[in-house]
Design a protein around this motif. Structure first.
Motif, mmCIF file in Angstrom:
data_model
loop_
_atom_site.group_PDB
_atom_site.id
_atom_site.type_symbol
_atom_site.label_atom_id
_atom_site.label_comp_id
_atom_site.label_asym_id
_atom_site.label_seq_id
_atom_site.Cartn_x
_atom_site.Cartn_y
_atom_site.Cartn_z
ATOM 1 N N ALA A 22 -5.736 -3.669 -1.284
ATOM 2 C CA ALA A 22 -6.174 -4.714 -0.352
ATOM 3 C C ALA A 22 -6.776 -5.908 -1.082
ATOM 4 O O ALA A 22 -6.568 -7.064 -0.677
ATOM 5 C CB ALA A 22 -7.184 -4.132 0.643
ATOM 6 N N GLY A 23 -7.529 -5.659 -2.149
ATOM 7 C CA GLY A 23 -8.097 -6.776 -2.911
ATOM 8 C C GLY A 23 -7.027 -7.584 -3.613
ATOM 9 O O GLY A 23 -7.094 -8.815 -3.666
ATOM 10 N N SER A 24 -6.028 -6.896 -4.172
ATOM 11 C CA SER A 24 -4.918 -7.594 -4.820
ATOM 12 C C SER A 24 -4.193 -8.491 -3.836
ATOM 13 O O SER A 24 -3.765 -9.597 -4.174
ATOM 14 C CB SER A 24 -3.912 -6.591 -5.398
ATOM 15 O OG SER A 24 -4.521 -5.591 -6.153
ATOM 16 N N ILE A 59 5.152 -1.581 -11.992
ATOM 17 C CA ILE A 59 5.824 -2.887 -11.880
ATOM 18 C C ILE A 59 6.813 -2.873 -10.727
ATOM 19 O O ILE A 59 6.855 -3.801 -9.901
ATOM 20 C CB ILE A 59 6.521 -3.244 -13.204
ATOM 21 C CG1 ILE A 59 5.495 -3.410 -14.320
ATOM 22 C CG2 ILE A 59 7.354 -4.519 -13.044
ATOM 23 C CD1 ILE A 59 6.098 -3.621 -15.693
ATOM 24 N N GLU A 60 7.617 -1.823 -10.638
ATOM 25 C CA GLU A 60 8.586 -1.716 -9.549
ATOM 26 C C GLU A 60 7.882 -1.654 -8.199
ATOM 27 O O GLU A 60 8.329 -2.268 -7.216
ATOM 28 C CB GLU A 60 9.462 -0.476 -9.746
ATOM 29 C CG GLU A 60 10.293 -0.496 -11.016
ATOM 30 C CD GLU A 60 11.226 -1.693 -11.086
ATOM 31 O OE1 GLU A 60 11.732 -2.111 -10.029
ATOM 32 O OE2 GLU A 60 11.433 -2.212 -12.201
ATOM 33 N N THR A 61 6.774 -0.933 -8.150
ATOM 34 C CA THR A 61 6.015 -0.834 -6.899
ATOM 35 C C THR A 61 5.462 -2.190 -6.486
ATOM 36 O O THR A 61 5.516 -2.570 -5.311
ATOM 37 C CB THR A 61 4.875 0.186 -7.048
ATOM 38 O OG1 THR A 61 5.419 1.461 -7.351
ATOM 39 C CG2 THR A 61 4.064 0.276 -5.765
ATOM 40 N N ILE A 62 4.914 -2.935 -7.446
ATOM 41 C CA ILE A 62 4.359 -4.261 -7.150
ATOM 42 C C ILE A 62 5.444 -5.187 -6.602
ATOM 43 O O ILE A 62 5.225 -5.915 -5.622
ATOM 44 C CB ILE A 62 3.713 -4.853 -8.419
ATOM 45 C CG1 ILE A 62 2.418 -4.107 -8.737
ATOM 46 C CG2 ILE A 62 3.439 -6.350 -8.255
ATOM 47 C CD1 ILE A 62 1.823 -4.434 -10.098
ATOM 48 N N LEU A 63 6.610 -5.168 -7.210
ATOM 49 C CA LEU A 63 7.710 -6.007 -6.722
ATOM 50 C C LEU A 63 8.084 -5.619 -5.303
ATOM 51 O O LEU A 63 8.319 -6.493 -4.441
ATOM 52 C CB LEU A 63 8.915 -5.871 -7.651
ATOM 53 C CG LEU A 63 8.748 -6.434 -9.068
ATOM 54 C CD1 LEU A 63 9.970 -6.106 -9.919
ATOM 55 C CD2 LEU A 63 8.524 -7.938 -9.032
ATOM 56 N N ASP A 64 8.145 -4.335 -5.013
ATOM 57 C CA ASP A 64 8.465 -3.873 -3.663
ATOM 58 C C ASP A 64 7.385 -4.291 -2.669
ATOM 59 O O ASP A 64 7.687 -4.695 -1.532
ATOM 60 C CB ASP A 64 8.608 -2.346 -3.648
ATOM 61 C CG ASP A 64 9.866 -1.860 -4.351
ATOM 62 O OD1 ASP A 64 10.782 -2.684 -4.571
ATOM 63 O OD2 ASP A 64 9.928 -0.662 -4.694
ATOM 64 N N GLN A 65 6.119 -4.197 -3.088
ATOM 65 C CA GLN A 65 5.016 -4.555 -2.191
ATOM 66 C C GLN A 65 5.032 -6.038 -1.847
ATOM 67 O O GLN A 65 4.827 -6.428 -0.692
ATOM 68 C CB GLN A 65 3.683 -4.166 -2.832
ATOM 69 C CG GLN A 65 3.452 -2.662 -2.890
ATOM 70 C CD GLN A 65 2.192 -2.316 -3.661
ATOM 71 O OE1 GLN A 65 1.930 -2.855 -4.750
ATOM 72 N NE2 GLN A 65 1.389 -1.410 -3.118
ATOM 73 N N LEU A 66 5.278 -6.885 -2.839
ATOM 74 C CA LEU A 66 5.339 -8.323 -2.567
ATOM 75 C C LEU A 66 6.475 -8.645 -1.614
ATOM 76 O O LEU A 66 6.320 -9.432 -0.673
ATOM 77 C CB LEU A 66 5.500 -9.095 -3.884
ATOM 78 C CG LEU A 66 4.299 -9.089 -4.827
ATOM 79 C CD1 LEU A 66 4.659 -9.792 -6.132
ATOM 80 C CD2 LEU A 66 3.084 -9.749 -4.191
ATOM 81 N N ALA A 68 7.905 -6.642 0.603
ATOM 82 C CA ALA A 68 7.622 -6.102 1.927
ATOM 83 C C ALA A 68 6.639 -6.977 2.698
ATOM 84 O O ALA A 68 6.676 -7.023 3.937
ATOM 85 C CB ALA A 68 7.069 -4.685 1.799
ATOM 86 N N HIS A 69 5.765 -7.681 1.992
ATOM 87 C CA HIS A 69 4.765 -8.531 2.636
ATOM 88 C C HIS A 69 5.208 -9.992 2.722
ATOM 89 O O HIS A 69 4.404 -10.869 3.070
ATOM 90 C CB HIS A 69 3.430 -8.416 1.901
ATOM 91 C CG HIS A 69 2.757 -7.088 2.096
ATOM 92 N ND1 HIS A 69 3.164 -5.940 1.436
ATOM 93 C CD2 HIS A 69 1.741 -6.710 2.908
ATOM 94 C CE1 HIS A 69 2.406 -4.925 1.826
ATOM 95 N NE2 HIS A 69 1.535 -5.362 2.708
ATOM 96 N N ALA A 249 -8.672 2.392 -5.672
ATOM 97 C CA ALA A 249 -8.434 1.779 -4.367
ATOM 98 C C ALA A 249 -7.079 2.227 -3.835
ATOM 99 O O ALA A 249 -6.111 2.383 -4.592
ATOM 100 C CB ALA A 249 -8.466 0.257 -4.489
ATOM 101 N N ALA A 250 -7.004 2.437 -2.534
ATOM 102 C CA ALA A 250 -5.760 2.908 -1.922
ATOM 103 C C ALA A 250 -4.672 1.854 -2.053
ATOM 104 O O ALA A 250 -4.920 0.660 -1.820
ATOM 105 C CB ALA A 250 -6.004 3.225 -0.451
ATOM 106 N N PRO A 251 -3.464 2.248 -2.431
ATOM 107 C CA PRO A 251 -2.372 1.273 -2.536
ATOM 108 C C PRO A 251 -1.962 0.745 -1.174
ATOM 109 O O PRO A 251 -2.158 1.402 -0.144
ATOM 110 C CB PRO A 251 -1.243 2.088 -3.180
ATOM 111 C CG PRO A 251 -1.547 3.505 -2.842
ATOM 112 C CD PRO A 251 -3.047 3.611 -2.798
ATOM 113 N N LEU A 252 -1.402 -0.463 -1.155
ATOM 114 C CA LEU A 252 -0.908 -1.039 0.091
ATOM 115 C C LEU A 252 0.219 -0.177 0.645
ATOM 116 O O LEU A 252 1.106 0.262 -0.079
ATOM 117 C CB LEU A 252 -0.382 -2.452 -0.155
ATOM 118 C CG LEU A 252 -1.391 -3.525 -0.552
ATOM 119 C CD1 LEU A 252 -0.655 -4.820 -0.883
ATOM 120 C CD2 LEU A 252 -2.416 -3.755 0.552
ATOM 121 N N ASP A 253 0.188 0.023 1.946
ATOM 122 C CA ASP A 253 1.253 0.733 2.646
ATOM 123 C C ASP A 253 2.224 -0.316 3.187
ATOM 124 O O ASP A 253 1.875 -1.093 4.079
ATOM 125 C CB ASP A 253 0.657 1.554 3.788
ATOM 126 C CG ASP A 253 1.686 2.402 4.507
ATOM 127 O OD1 ASP A 253 2.901 2.179 4.321
ATOM 128 O OD2 ASP A 253 1.269 3.286 5.288
#
Length: 309
Positions: A22-24, A59-66, A68-69, A249-253
């Motif tokens: 959430a902070g990221s 890195i792959e997770t971060i790309l997917d999170q961006l 998705a948002h 911290a919990a990862p973004l869903d």
């Protein structure tokens, strides 16, 4: 006054030690909106100089999170791990200018000093006692490289926090730019990359504000442009500490992208009301307009930055 599309270039630069939380997202959203509100570019840089902490799957997770948002970056991803040659060139330039020195101090020596004399704590951690400042280690010895900060008071203006002022010699000390075991420190990589990427505005979390005068000093020593700065509010967990990967911290869903964006927008003081059918893309478009109307204007950065009198 706002910068034009030809002059504004922002970035988001996460460390891939874990997924975004959430902070990221607050930092990513704020930097994204600031770039879009100024008709500028928004780049993604992966700050992976410390390979011991970096994880390929993150890195792959971060790309997917961006994605998705709805936070779509411009151009190719920049990886710091692929830019060691540029950092070594900058370090050599600082050596030629007499702004760095070899330091062979071990953690044990510094720990012993702290136990005997007390450790002076500065804005970004323990202040180096200066053992090697005037008598540097020999080239053949195992050594780190430290940056020789100035004695003056360094002032940088932040668009939200106002003046960020430090006497680097007494409040920060001489930081390591390259560790004895090889990795380049965040300070040097960050400054070199921001300049080479043409970053004109750095929008990031308030926890990094204390690094800003040092980064301005380092940029000036390299003859580089100092970008403008906007430091955003932090997100704290139930224990009152800043949310971070270190604090688990919990990862973004990604399934809650709209809700995640609304929570981040609330931290940034944006209107989070929405219709039943409003999408992430629609919210981002609306918040871009609101940011343009409400946020402090981005101004042309200084080039180069000069110390305050």
């Amino acid at each position: 006054m706002t910068t034009s599309s030809t002059t504004y270039h922002g970035r988001f630069a996460p460390t891939p030690s874990g997924p975004l939380h959430a902070g990221s997202l607050v930092a990513a959203l704020g930097s994204f909106l600031d770039a879009r509100a100024h008709n500028g570019r928004w780049a993604l840089r992966i700050d992976d100089t410390d390979q011991a902490r970096s994880r390929r799957e993150a890195i792959e997770t971060i790309l997917d999170q961006l994605q998705a948002h709805g936070l779509v970056f411009d151009g190719d991803v920049v990886f710091q791990s692929e830019r060691t040659a540029q950092y070594e060139t900058a370090l050599a330039q600082l050596e030629s200018a007499g702004r760095v020195y070899r330091c062979n101090c071990t953690r044990a020596r510094l720990r012993d000093w702290a136990e005997r004399h007390g450790q002076a704590m500065g804005a970004i951690g323990p202040i180096y006692p200066g053992f090697c400042r005037e008598r540097p280690a020999e080239a053949q010895e195992r050594h780190a490289w430290r940056f020789r900060v100035g004695e003056h008071r360094r002032v940088v203006t932040d668009r939200r926090l106002g003046e960020l002022a430090q006497c680097l010699a007494t409040e920060v000390g001489d930081p390591v730019l390259r560790r004895a075991d090889g990795p380049i420190a965040y300070h040097l990589a960050n400054v070199v990359d921001d300049d080479e990427m043409g970053i004109t505005q750095v929008v990031r979390g308030e926890d990094l504000a204390d690094l800003t005068p040092l980064h301005a000093e380092l940029a000036e020593a390299l003859g580089l442009q100092v970008p403008g700065y906007l430091h955003l509010p932090l997100v704290n967990g139930p224990d009152g500490r800043k949310l971070s990967k270190t604090n688990h911290a919990a990862p973004l869903d990604n399934r809650r992208a709209v809700e995640n964006l609304r929570e981040a927008a609330g931290v940034l003081g944006l209107d989070t009301a929405m219709t039943d059918r409003e999408t992430a893309a629609g919210l981002l478009e609306r918040w871009t307009t609101e940011w343009r109307d409400r946020a402090p204007a981005a101004r042309q950065p200084a080039s180069p930055h000069r110390p305050a009198g």
